[in-house]
Design an enzyme around this catalytic site. Structure first.
Site, PDB file in Angstrom:
ATOM      1  N   LYS A   1       8.439   0.853   5.177  1.00  0.00           N
ATOM      2  CA  LYS A   1       7.313   1.645   4.690  1.00  0.00           C
ATOM      3  C   LYS A   1       6.004   1.114   5.240  1.00  0.00           C
ATOM      4  O   LYS A   1       5.756  -0.076   5.170  1.00  0.00           O
ATOM      5  CB  LYS A   1       7.251   1.559   3.162  1.00  0.00           C
ATOM      6  CG  LYS A   1       6.030   2.166   2.530  1.00  0.00           C
ATOM      7  CD  LYS A   1       5.299   1.217   1.586  1.00  0.00           C
ATOM      8  CE  LYS A   1       4.580   0.114   2.341  1.00  0.00           C
ATOM      9  NZ  LYS A   1       3.699  -0.718   1.538  1.00  0.00           N
ATOM     10  N   THR A   2       5.179   1.927   5.799  1.00  0.00           N
ATOM     11  CA  THR A   2       3.768   1.659   6.051  1.00  0.00           C
ATOM     12  C   THR A   2       3.179   2.773   6.902  1.00  0.00           C
ATOM     13  O   THR A   2       3.745   3.150   7.924  1.00  0.00           O
ATOM     14  CB  THR A   2       3.479   0.311   6.739  1.00  0.00           C
ATOM     15  OG1 THR A   2       2.130   0.321   7.202  1.00  0.00           O
ATOM     16  CG2 THR A   2       4.389   0.051   7.945  1.00  0.00           C
ATOM     17  N   ILE A   3       2.042   3.294   6.454  1.00  0.00           N
ATOM     18  CA  ILE A   3       1.378   4.314   7.267  1.00  0.00           C
ATOM     19  C   ILE A   3       0.903   3.714   8.586  1.00  0.00           C
ATOM     20  O   ILE A   3       0.710   4.424   9.561  1.00  0.00           O
ATOM     21  CB  ILE A   3       0.171   4.967   6.543  1.00  0.00           C
ATOM     22  CG1 ILE A   3      -0.947   3.965   6.244  1.00  0.00           C
ATOM     23  CG2 ILE A   3       0.595   5.690   5.295  1.00  0.00           C
ATOM     24  CD1 ILE A   3      -2.280   4.633   5.912  1.00  0.00           C
ATOM     25  N   ASP A   4       0.710   2.386   8.619  1.00  0.00           N
ATOM     26  CA  ASP A   4       0.153   1.742   9.811  1.00  0.00           C
ATOM     27  C   ASP A   4       1.076   1.837  11.028  1.00  0.00           C
ATOM     28  O   ASP A   4       0.633   1.651  12.155  1.00  0.00           O
ATOM     29  CB  ASP A   4      -0.135   0.261   9.533  1.00  0.00           C
ATOM     30  CG  ASP A   4      -1.090   0.080   8.362  1.00  0.00           C
ATOM     31  OD1 ASP A   4      -1.741   1.066   7.972  1.00  0.00           O
ATOM     32  OD2 ASP A   4      -1.174  -1.042   7.844  1.00  0.00           O
TER      33      ASP A   4
ATOM     34  N   GLY B   1       0.806  -1.222   0.000  1.00  0.00           N
ATOM     35  CA  GLY B   1       0.000   0.000   0.000  1.00  0.00           C
ATOM     36  C   GLY B   1       0.834   1.265   0.000  1.00  0.00           C
ATOM     37  O   GLY B   1       1.969   1.288   0.469  1.00  0.00           O
TER      38      GLY B   1
ATOM     39  N   LYS C   1     -24.668  18.510  19.067  1.00  0.00           N
ATOM     40  CA  LYS C   1     -25.692  17.458  19.031  1.00  0.00           C
ATOM     41  C   LYS C   1     -25.289  16.162  18.342  1.00  0.00           C
ATOM     42  O   LYS C   1     -26.129  15.290  18.156  1.00  0.00           O
ATOM     43  CB  LYS C   1     -26.974  17.995  18.403  1.00  0.00           C
ATOM     44  CG  LYS C   1     -26.835  18.426  16.961  1.00  0.00           C
ATOM     45  CD  LYS C   1     -28.185  18.932  16.412  1.00  0.00           C
ATOM     46  CE  LYS C   1     -28.040  19.354  14.970  1.00  0.00           C
ATOM     47  NZ  LYS C   1     -29.209  20.030  14.435  1.00  0.00           N
TER      48      LYS C   1
ATOM     49  N   ARG D   1       0.954  -5.899  -4.878  1.00  0.00           N
ATOM     50  CA  ARG D   1       0.906  -6.727  -3.678  1.00  0.00           C
ATOM     51  C   ARG D   1       1.378  -8.164  -3.917  1.00  0.00           C
ATOM     52  O   ARG D   1       1.227  -9.026  -3.060  1.00  0.00           O
ATOM     53  CB  ARG D   1      -0.513  -6.730  -3.101  1.00  0.00           C
ATOM     54  CG  ARG D   1      -0.945  -5.356  -2.577  1.00  0.00           C
ATOM     55  CD  ARG D   1      -2.236  -5.406  -1.793  1.00  0.00           C
ATOM     56  NE  ARG D   1      -2.627  -4.076  -1.353  1.00  0.00           N
ATOM     57  CZ  ARG D   1      -2.212  -3.489  -0.224  1.00  0.00           C
ATOM     58  NH1 ARG D   1      -1.385  -4.134   0.585  1.00  0.00           N
ATOM     59  NH2 ARG D   1      -2.615  -2.268   0.102  1.00  0.00           N
TER      60      ARG D   1
ATOM     61  N   ASP E   1       6.135  -5.168   6.583  1.00  0.00           N
ATOM     62  CA  ASP E   1       6.731  -6.347   7.220  1.00  0.00           C
ATOM     63  C   ASP E   1       6.860  -7.520   6.248  1.00  0.00           C
ATOM     64  O   ASP E   1       7.922  -8.136   6.144  1.00  0.00           O
ATOM     65  CB  ASP E   1       5.950  -6.744   8.485  1.00  0.00           C
ATOM     66  CG  ASP E   1       4.449  -6.829   8.261  1.00  0.00           C
ATOM     67  OD1 ASP E   1       3.959  -6.321   7.239  1.00  0.00           O
ATOM     68  OD2 ASP E   1       3.758  -7.422   9.106  1.00  0.00           O
ATOM     69  N   ASP E   2       5.787  -7.819   5.523  1.00  0.00           N
ATOM     70  CA  ASP E   2       5.823  -8.933   4.570  1.00  0.00           C
ATOM     71  C   ASP E   2       6.853  -8.705   3.478  1.00  0.00           C
ATOM     72  O   ASP E   2       7.608  -9.613   3.119  1.00  0.00           O
ATOM     73  CB  ASP E   2       4.446  -9.102   3.904  1.00  0.00           C
ATOM     74  CG  ASP E   2       3.522  -9.965   4.746  1.00  0.00           C
ATOM     75  OD1 ASP E   2       3.988 -10.518   5.769  1.00  0.00           O
ATOM     76  OD2 ASP E   2       2.329 -10.067   4.388  1.00  0.00           O
TER      77      ASP E   2
ATOM     78  N   GLY F   1      -5.390   1.490   9.388  1.00  0.00           N
ATOM     79  CA  GLY F   1      -4.260   1.052  10.189  1.00  0.00           C
ATOM     80  C   GLY F   1      -4.181  -0.454  10.342  1.00  0.00           C
ATOM     81  O   GLY F   1      -3.392  -0.962  11.132  1.00  0.00           O
TER      82      GLY F   1
ATOM     83  N   GLY G   1      -5.307   9.584   3.455  1.00  0.00           N
ATOM     84  CA  GLY G   1      -4.026   9.791   4.132  1.00  0.00           C
ATOM     85  C   GLY G   1      -2.832   9.103   3.489  1.00  0.00           C
ATOM     86  O   GLY G   1      -1.694   9.363   3.854  1.00  0.00           O
TER      87      GLY G   1
END
Lengths: 566, 566
Positions: A225-228, A104, A265, A168, A198-199, A274, A441
């Site tokens: 790399k990863t936004i997570d 991603g 209200k 991927r 990670d993968d 994530g 994001g």
């Protein structure tokens, strides 16, 4: 305030005929201005350096098994770049390096590539950089483009992965390793940089091992790399993209908070991207101070049920109603469902039943569920029940990721509030509004932090390959200090690994870094959340700035993990 | 890149004990930095000015009826502020002015109030400003707070309406007019500024008429607020908040575009807030160049059906597939459903049937639908059918606003693409992702444009009240020029009015300004949309900047309407 619209400025004079990806692009004024944003380098990369090896490494778990899986790489030391202390020795060596984006999108990927390219230009003039297109499939199919100065230029400091695009696919089977080897040989590659999570970094290490076992000269370097934010460890303090993504989400959350307070209200239920880990949700909470934040790792550790989570939310909503607040903001991690043991159990049972049984309208099929799962199923809102029954992936499994947890929680909260109203316990008003912040994001313009961090990661990866290293992940540290003092090294990928048993075999994995309940970011959050719950301490960080106030800020998670006071 | 986190900075020393609204607030560094952002004023407001009256005004339609409804105000001229040419005559007059925020939030509201306050400080020292709390209800209930320098300070240049909050009540009945009159008398009000949209400004004019008919000294001034951009005319070139909201949405859309191009496999359907009008959608399209944009006013003018809209989208998706693009970005206005005559007809029939009939499972009730409506109903995805049947407002009516048009269109596009696949016409892949951008944009930090524009609107409103004017809407013009050259005036609210027949009576209304199909923004869009459809001309504007590049930009709609080249 004079209008200054150059949105239609055609960049073609800059991008010239060689640009493929963005040849048809028009740039906004801000995009254009970012291209020439100068990136500082850590001082060790600005001067001649040498490599100092650390002690022999081990593995994150099961070192014996990792040693068996990586006979050529296991135990290799980490490599730290230090000033040479001598004059620069200009290398005459010309390298052929490949680079691939895997998985991603995350803001900053283009800068990693720029960093590699600039290293080669600065230190190994005449080298060639190939960009494999569309992720690892590009390696296997030998689909690539030569990355030239003109080609890279318009992507500098830009979001997205569209310079060479990502994919991927994984290089897994013997046939696929053979294809990758053929490409490495065909292009005469000295090195390959794999930019991924990670993968992908596990895959990079397998490739490094494979190439070495075949006595290929091709070295392989990983890049986090990863936004997570779930690929990190002591040596790799952050994955890139996390900083930018969190700041984009926090901007939106802050705006929604001011809206909630102004309108008075609505309860806004915000689900945040994530995947499995709750880092993004935690970071956004630290930046914005929502009334309620659910952290998946805590839910799992406390073995909470969906009813527990619902009650926790409803308790706070009722207390707030007593204080006169019938509004609020609630953050929910994307992976929440996965953290709840009873939900996992229900889904496992549903997968089994739906694979073999006919689902009758009368509901006889439900008798196959265990008592606990049946109870949970009946507790779920009807729309979610239907989603669980109808939406299946190609393997016939329930598509957990498609469940709109924020909408599910709104319905469950409504039901519980109604129950309490019947009992006379709750007199407040409740209106839920759901949000999902995700795709917004992943491809924003990288923050100054991500832009600089990525550039150093790429530049460092080039240096490590040039130094003959393989099977490492580019590591830039000391990030709380000024950029000049950042450290640059490579960490043995095998040192991050453990094994998992799959289909009777040990498979190497880099374990996802989950939110640690005894870590500084979570503890900071816990120390403040009760205050945030009942008193409104909303902070609106506003949009990411590239100059002026906040343009140099770093995210809270990183600073807290580095021991800084936030 | 040194961390610079003052997110927890407590503003209490600044806000002091008098602050109610944000006393518990903590500010982000950016929020804090914005407080002291200096706002330029049009030069006419910086020096002594006098009022020059224009010619007698009429009405936007049915002037005879408007004259009857506003016997005391009809025909009054607009009032232009011009330099006095003489020395400042310091006024010793002390005014008592009230201000109220009415309707939905829009970035910049706090600056209108700051502008009024500063005018009084600068030109009528010793005056008092009251803020009515919670919208028009605050006037009727005499719920107010005195706005002091300390009270206002932390809200300067901040988003949200939380300084005094807003509300959606209207002053309509004789009893309510009586209450408002009592408040005006009790507080001895010299003037009242109503900050709101078309309805609220109509209400402001009715109040002005009422006060004058009762020989009350209280003057009433309107102020054009709405992110939707549908309150504007020649004299009032823009409603505030539109600029900021569109830029926030455009940031998100731009990010999603880069994501779409990088991933290459999703069609993002983005529904945008904006109620009935499509101004926000059109502006976002001009800023970002999506592949497909649906403009409600065009759909209505061409009397398109839902099938027409679906086919238009599917045609482009199929053409793109032939070019190898299985991704894209599609913008949809919130009010789309309302623009489609056949949908309005279906909903009217459903409302009628569901009020009187039992809905049988066998579907016998459907026989009550006209043939055309039945056809449309059967054409709708099941989830939407259910939504139409189940979600009713307190009056039993279908809740059109709750329909997630973006999801509905995804399903209809999927079905149509499947049909074409069966026919062998379409070979592409389609995956839809839905988004709704709304609440994120209503309370962001105002852009420099909105901050400055609002301040001038408020300052000008103060000047007009001070000059004895009533029943006008604060009007700031010449907005394409530098701020010093902006014009400041008041436009007769009756001049913006027409009548509508409701319950057998004429009611005055300020007609919503819809997207004009022969206006410059729409024509610009039409001239480019075919190019955007097939070639990817995505522009990612990036986050709003407060300093540096783009910080002085003004939205395209405004510039095009003012005749500027964009």
């Amino acid at each position: 305030m004079s209008p200054s619209l150059v949105a239609n400025a055609d960049l073609s004079p800059v991008t010239s005929g060689t640009v493929k990806g963005r040849v048809a692009s028009v740039y906004s004024e801000l995009q254009t201005s970012r291209i020439d944003h100068a990136l500082p380098l850590p001082s060790v990369l600005k001067n001649p350096f040498k490599i100092v090896d650390g002690p022999a490494s081990s593995a994150a778990g099961n070192p014996d098994e990792i040693a068996k899986l990586f006979p050529n790489l296991f135990g290799q030391p980490s490599a730290l770049l230090v000033p040479n202390g001598a004059d620069a020795v200009r290398s005459d060596e010309k390298l052929k390096i490949g680079v691939v984006l895997s998985g991603g999108q995350a803001p900053g990927g283009h800068n990693v590539i720029s960093g590699i390219y600039d290293y080669l230009q600065d230190r190994a003039k005449g080298s060639v950089l190939y960009g494999f297109r569309g992720g690892p499939a590009g390696i296997m199919k030998c689909k690539y483009v030569e990355l030239t100065s003109n080609y890279i230029y318009p992507y500098r400091n830009q979001g997205g992965f569209d310079m060479i695009c990502s994919g991927r696919d994984k290089i897994e089977t013997p046939e696929q390793f053979k294809q990758a080897t053929e490409t490495a040989v065909k292009l005469d590659l000295d090195g390959l940089v794999v930019i991924g999570g990670d993968d992908s970094n596990t895959n990079a290490c397998l490739l490094a091992e494979h190439f070495r076992s075949k006595n290929l000269k091709t070295l392989v370097m990983g890049c986090p790399k990863t936004i997570d934010g779930d690929l990190k460890c002591k040596e790799v303090p952050a994955s890139f993209g996390f900083d930018t993504a969190c700041k984009i989400y926090a901007e939106m959350i802050g705006n929604v908070m001011i809206d909630a307070r102004s309108t008075g209200k609505y309860y806004h239920f915000v689900r945040l991207m994530g995947r499995a880990a709750s880092h993004i949700t935690l970071e956004c909470a630290l930046q914005t101070h929502p009334n309620i934040t659910i952290i998946g790792e805590e839910v799992a550790a406390k073995k909470q049920t969906l009813k527990n989570v619902t009650d926790y939310i409803v308790d706070i909503i009722c207390k707030r109603a007593e204080l006169g607040y019938n509004y609020g903001v609630i953050l929910i991690p994307e992976g929440l469902i996965d953290f709840i043991p009873e939900v996992q159990q229900l889904i496992a049972e549903l997968n089994e039943i739906l694979a073999h049984e006919v689902v009758d309208e009368g509901g006889q099929w439900k008798k196959k569920l265990t008592k606990q799962s049946l109870q949970l199923f009946e507790f779920l809102p009807q729309a979610i029940q239907e989603q669980l029954m109808l939406e299946r992936d190609p393997h016939g499994n329930v598509q957990v990721a498609k469940i709109e947890t924020e909408k599910m929680l709104i319905q469950m909260v409504e039901t519980e509030l109604e129950n309490r109203k019947q009992e006379g316990v709750n007199k407040g008003q409740f209106k839920g509004q759901s949000h999902f912040f995700g795709y917004e994001g992943r491809c924003g313009l990288p923050t100054n932090f991500d832009a600089t961090y990525c550039y150093a990661l790429g530049y460092g990866a080039g240096a490590l390959l040039h130094s003959g290293k393989t099977g490492l992940i580019s590591s830039v540290g000391n990030l709380a200090a000024p950029v000049e003092e950042w450290t640059v090294s490579g960490t043995a990928l095998t040192a991050l690994m453990d094994v998992e048993r799959r289909h009777g075999k040990f498979k190497p994995v880099i374990k996802k870094a989950m939110v640690e309940l005894d870590g500084a970011p979570f503890k900071k959050f816990v120390s403040m959340r009760d205050e945030w719950a009942l008193n409104n301490r909303y902070i609106s960080p506003g949009p990411i700035q590239f100059t002026g106030p906040t343009s140099g800020d770093v995210n809270h998670t990183l600073l807290l993990e580095l021991g800084a006071q936030v």
